[in-house]
Design a protein around this motif. Structure first.
Motif, PDB file in Angstrom:
ATOM      1  N   LYS A  42       0.826  -1.214   0.000  1.00  0.00           N
ATOM      2  CA  LYS A  42       0.000   0.000   0.000  1.00  0.00           C
ATOM      3  C   LYS A  42       0.855   1.256   0.000  1.00  0.00           C
ATOM      4  O   LYS A  42       0.531   2.233  -0.677  1.00  0.00           O
ATOM      5  CB  LYS A  42      -0.967   0.001   1.176  1.00  0.00           C
ATOM      6  CG  LYS A  42      -2.120  -0.956   0.998  1.00  0.00           C
ATOM      7  CD  LYS A  42      -3.138  -0.806   2.091  1.00  0.00           C
ATOM      8  CE  LYS A  42      -4.298  -1.764   1.817  1.00  0.00           C
ATOM      9  NZ  LYS A  42      -5.385  -1.605   2.756  1.00  0.00           N
ATOM     10  N   THR A  43       1.951   1.253   0.747  1.00  0.00           N
ATOM     11  CA  THR A  43       2.848   2.406   0.770  1.00  0.00           C
ATOM     12  C   THR A  43       3.548   2.558  -0.571  1.00  0.00           C
ATOM     13  O   THR A  43       3.687   3.668  -1.087  1.00  0.00           O
ATOM     14  CB  THR A  43       3.882   2.269   1.906  1.00  0.00           C
ATOM     15  OG1 THR A  43       3.181   2.054   3.126  1.00  0.00           O
ATOM     16  CG2 THR A  43       4.748   3.496   2.023  1.00  0.00           C
ATOM     17  N   LEU A  45       2.383   1.588  -3.442  1.00  0.00           N
ATOM     18  CA  LEU A  45       1.357   2.036  -4.377  1.00  0.00           C
ATOM     19  C   LEU A  45       1.145   3.544  -4.236  1.00  0.00           C
ATOM     20  O   LEU A  45       1.104   4.268  -5.239  1.00  0.00           O
ATOM     21  CB  LEU A  45       0.066   1.272  -4.111  1.00  0.00           C
ATOM     22  CG  LEU A  45      -0.981   1.286  -5.194  1.00  0.00           C
ATOM     23  CD1 LEU A  45      -0.450   0.714  -6.493  1.00  0.00           C
ATOM     24  CD2 LEU A  45      -2.206   0.494  -4.752  1.00  0.00           C
ATOM     25  N   LYS A  46       1.037   4.021  -3.009  1.00  0.00           N
ATOM     26  CA  LYS A  46       0.836   5.451  -2.765  1.00  0.00           C
ATOM     27  C   LYS A  46       1.994   6.269  -3.335  1.00  0.00           C
ATOM     28  O   LYS A  46       1.780   7.286  -4.005  1.00  0.00           O
ATOM     29  CB  LYS A  46       0.694   5.696  -1.259  1.00  0.00           C
ATOM     30  CG  LYS A  46       0.417   7.122  -0.883  1.00  0.00           C
ATOM     31  CD  LYS A  46       0.252   7.253   0.627  1.00  0.00           C
ATOM     32  CE  LYS A  46       0.027   8.701   1.016  1.00  0.00           C
ATOM     33  NZ  LYS A  46      -0.078   8.874   2.461  1.00  0.00           N
ATOM     34  N   TYR A  49       1.792   6.145  -7.170  1.00  0.00           N
ATOM     35  CA  TYR A  49       0.657   6.946  -7.656  1.00  0.00           C
ATOM     36  C   TYR A  49       1.022   8.433  -7.650  1.00  0.00           C
ATOM     37  O   TYR A  49       0.668   9.173  -8.562  1.00  0.00           O
ATOM     38  CB  TYR A  49      -0.582   6.702  -6.804  1.00  0.00           C
ATOM     39  CG  TYR A  49      -1.439   5.541  -7.253  1.00  0.00           C
ATOM     40  CD1 TYR A  49      -0.915   4.459  -7.951  1.00  0.00           C
ATOM     41  CD2 TYR A  49      -2.794   5.522  -6.959  1.00  0.00           C
ATOM     42  CE1 TYR A  49      -1.706   3.399  -8.336  1.00  0.00           C
ATOM     43  CE2 TYR A  49      -3.600   4.457  -7.347  1.00  0.00           C
ATOM     44  CZ  TYR A  49      -3.055   3.407  -8.033  1.00  0.00           C
ATOM     45  OH  TYR A  49      -3.842   2.360  -8.428  1.00  0.00           O
ATOM     46  N   GLU A  93      -8.158   2.200 -11.742  1.00  0.00           N
ATOM     47  CA  GLU A  93      -7.884   2.915 -10.497  1.00  0.00           C
ATOM     48  C   GLU A  93      -6.808   3.974 -10.717  1.00  0.00           C
ATOM     49  O   GLU A  93      -6.906   5.085 -10.196  1.00  0.00           O
ATOM     50  CB  GLU A  93      -7.447   1.921  -9.419  1.00  0.00           C
ATOM     51  CG  GLU A  93      -7.284   2.527  -8.047  1.00  0.00           C
ATOM     52  CD  GLU A  93      -6.910   1.476  -7.015  1.00  0.00           C
ATOM     53  OE1 GLU A  93      -5.752   1.516  -6.548  1.00  0.00           O
ATOM     54  OE2 GLU A  93      -7.765   0.628  -6.707  1.00  0.00           O
TER      55      GLU A  93
END
Length: 159
Positions: A42-43, A45-46, A49, A93
């Motif tokens: 998740k980190t 990905l952030k 992004y 997404e």
């Protein structure tokens, strides 16, 4: 501006066996390595992004172009430079994230490309630059000048 098909041909050809990706970059094309440095998916990905958002704004302000994620721009040889992106990335997404975080809204096209190296997949994010200046929703902006993304300062905005 280059086409997505011409970029796919370039990635799948033996060009990257002879030159580093940075030498192919230009006003309408950039290569970015997927960052795996952060702990946890998740980190990562952030962080990635945010990089995608920054590049979308930069390229749109520079007239449009393509950013290929999953290719290191400073290594020679396809096996060394084509590292790929995680296989479970949701392209819708990605496009929605960029759309929601830009002002005016930037609609990007995200193309998945299967490659025989790395994770097996790279992403091509394509955008036009029809109504600049574009900024991130927090007001940050940059503009593509050659191979660089320069800050979108007051002087550049007036131009």
């Amino acid at each position: 501006m280059r086409t997505v098909n011409s970029i796919i041909e370039l990635i799948l050809s033996n060009t990257l066996d002879h030159v580093i990706a940075d030498q192919i970059e230009g006003q309408d094309l950039d290569f970015k390595e997927w960052s795996y440095r952060a702990n946890g998916f998740k980190t990562q990905l952030k962080d990635n992004y945010k990089k995608m958002l920054h590049m979308a704004v930069c390229m749109a302000n520079g007239g449009g172009g393509h950013v290929v994620f999953g290719i290191a721009d400073n290594k020679i040889g396809r096996e060394e430079s084509i590292l790929g992106v995680p296989i479970n990335i949701d392209v819708d997404e990605v496009a929605n994230y960029i759309y929601q975080k830009t002002e005016p809204r930037i609609q990007v096209k995200v193309t998945e490309v299967d490659v025989p190296y790395g994770t097996g997949k790279v992403l091509i994010i394509s955008m036009t630059g029809e109504t600049p200046p574009y900024t991130q929703s927090d007001g940050k902006g940059s503009v593509r000048q050659g191979k660089d993304c320069l800050p979108l300062t007051g002087t550049i905005r007036r131009q």
